[in-house]
Motif scaffolding. Structure first.
Motif, short mmCIF file in Angstrom:
data_model
loop_
_atom_site.label_atom_id
_atom_site.label_comp_id
_atom_site.label_asym_id
_atom_site.label_seq_id
_atom_site.Cartn_x
_atom_site.Cartn_y
_atom_site.Cartn_z
N TYR A 226 -11.07 7.55 11.08
CA TYR A 226 -12.09 7.57 9.94
C TYR A 226 -11.49 6.66 8.98
CZ TYR A 226 -14.40 11.47 12.17
OH TYR A 226 -15.16 12.25 12.88
N PRO A 227 -12.28 5.24 8.78
CA PRO A 227 -11.62 4.31 7.80
C PRO A 227 -11.68 4.65 6.59
CG PRO A 227 -13.86 3.66 8.70
CD PRO A 227 -13.20 4.82 9.52
N GLU A 228 -12.55 5.90 6.11
CA GLU A 228 -12.65 5.89 4.73
C GLU A 228 -10.98 6.67 4.09
OE1 GLU A 228 -15.40 8.98 7.04
OE2 GLU A 228 -14.65 7.09 7.04
N ILE A 229 -10.37 7.34 5.07
CA ILE A 229 -9.28 7.75 4.67
C ILE A 229 -8.52 6.93 4.21
CG2 ILE A 229 -7.03 8.86 5.65
CD1 ILE A 229 -8.98 10.97 7.17
N GLY A 230 -8.56 5.49 4.69
CA GLY A 230 -7.56 4.45 4.35
C GLY A 230 -8.08 3.75 3.24
N VAL A 231 -9.25 3.81 2.82
CA VAL A 231 -9.99 2.89 1.76
C VAL A 231 -9.93 3.49 0.39
CG1 VAL A 231 -11.95 1.46 1.28
CG2 VAL A 231 -11.30 1.68 3.91
N ASP A 232 -8.98 3.09 -0.33
CA ASP A 232 -8.93 3.70 -1.77
C ASP A 232 -9.53 2.63 -2.68
OD1 ASP A 232 -6.96 2.01 -1.13
OD2 ASP A 232 -5.68 3.33 -2.20
N VAL A 233 -9.85 2.98 -3.91
CA VAL A 233 -10.60 1.94 -4.94
C VAL A 233 -9.34 1.89 -5.88
CG1 VAL A 233 -12.07 1.84 -6.75
CG2 VAL A 233 -12.81 2.92 -4.54
N ASP A 234 -8.68 0.55 -5.79
CA ASP A 234 -7.71 0.33 -6.45
C ASP A 234 -7.86 -1.18 -7.05
OD1 ASP A 234 -6.79 -1.28 -4.50
OD2 ASP A 234 -5.05 -0.19 -4.03
N LYS A 235 -8.78 -1.77 -6.99
CA LYS A 235 -9.21 -3.15 -7.47
C LYS A 235 -10.82 -3.37 -7.42
CE LYS A 235 -8.27 -5.04 -2.64
NZ LYS A 235 -7.48 -3.82 -2.21
N PRO A 236 -11.17 -4.39 -8.38
CA PRO A 236 -12.34 -4.40 -8.45
C PRO A 236 -13.36 -4.46 -7.20
CG PRO A 236 -11.38 -5.80 -10.28
CD PRO A 236 -10.36 -5.13 -9.22
N SER A 237 -12.85 -5.30 -6.21
CA SER A 237 -13.77 -5.40 -4.81
C SER A 237 -13.84 -4.39 -4.28
CB SER A 237 -12.93 -6.61 -3.89
OG SER A 237 -11.59 -6.15 -3.76
N ASP A 238 -13.02 -3.19 -4.39
CA ASP A 238 -12.88 -1.84 -3.68
C ASP A 238 -14.07 -1.02 -4.43
OD1 ASP A 238 -10.64 -2.69 -2.19
OD2 ASP A 238 -9.43 -1.67 -3.61
N LEU A 239 -14.16 -1.35 -5.89
CA LEU A 239 -14.75 -0.45 -6.45
C LEU A 239 -16.44 -1.00 -6.25
CD1 LEU A 239 -15.67 1.60 -8.75
CD2 LEU A 239 -15.21 -0.22 -10.31
#
Length: 255
Positions: A226-239
């Protein structure tokens, strides 16, 4: 089961330039603090009886959820974790989730918990293959490490025995701080690990064995697809990615 959400991290990284919130958990997505997406998922799970949110006053209204209790954060992430674990120190294992994974879903957490049941350990740590991340989120940029099992990124979901954290606080804090810096983490684990990591020959089982040698606790790496487990928001592109995806999810369905 009890769950902990770590929402006490200050907004001092790359997001500070574009987001005014003092805490990363308070950065808004669709006019809501980002951490609320994680709380919603945990509070809706029948397996979770209590959600302890480590967060300063004013970021969320805990009265919105019947299962939610708040804990004041400490100066550092480990201080916050210790304060939360002191409230649940008699629990067998506690689910720990970062506050910056707003894309997380119940099925991802259930899959992780089911995988943890397959073998005994004191602490379970999630990791996600690069192929799974890019298949779902092809534009996201993550920190990856090449292991014998494949190229992976560290996850943001853990299952931990509270007594272990309280006993091995200092050593775990060092390793936790390095979780996004695989080369430095390998130095902590030993020179042989560094060489094998650089060659892409390090195995998860070797890391688990070394962790047990260093800390005296049994750790287990848990592969999640499940990729959402590894995708955190820590930079503007993630947000930007999280905002776009969650806005699309929340659009009214046409009849």
């Amino acid at each position: 089961m009890k769950a902990i959400v770590l929402g006490g991290g200050r907004n001092t990284g790359p997001l500070k330039k574009t987001e005014a919130s003092s805490y990363e958990a308070g950065i808004t997505i669709n006019n809501r603090p980002m951490v609320e997406y994680i709380i919603d998922v945990l509070a809706a799970m029948v397996e979770v009886e209590t959600v302890l949110v480590v967060i300063p006053p004013g970021v969320i209204d805990p009265e919105k959820w019947s299962k939610v209790k708040t804990v004041l954060p400490g100066q550092r992430m480990m201080d916050s974790l210790i304060q939360a674990f002191e409230h649940v120190q008699h629990e067998d294992h506690v689910l720990v989730v970062a506050s910056d994974v707003p894309l997380i879903k119940q099925e991802a957490l259930r899959d992780f918990l089911a995988s943890c049941q397959r073998r005994p350990a004191d602490a379970y740590y999630s990791f996600v293959p690069k192929t799974a991340i890019l298949a779902r989120y092809p534009t996201t940029k993550r920190t990856y490490v090449r292991l014998q099992e494949g190229t992976v990124t560290g996850g943001n979901v853990f299952l931990i025995r509270p007594q272990v954290i309280l006993k091995y606080r200092d050593r775990i804090e060092q390793a936790f701080a390095l979780r996004k810096h695989p080369l430095q983490l390998s130095r902590l684990l030993g020179f042989k690990f560094l060489i094998k990591l650089l060659a892409g020959r390090l195995e998860v089982a070797e890391i688990e064995a070394r962790v047990e040698e260093i800390l005296g606790m049994k750790g287990a790496g848990v592969l999640s697809l499940y990729p959402e487990i590894g995708v955190d928001v820590d930079k503007p592109s993630d947000l930007a990615l999280a905002r776009a995806l969650l806005t699309e999810e929340e659009k009214p369905q046409s009849i």
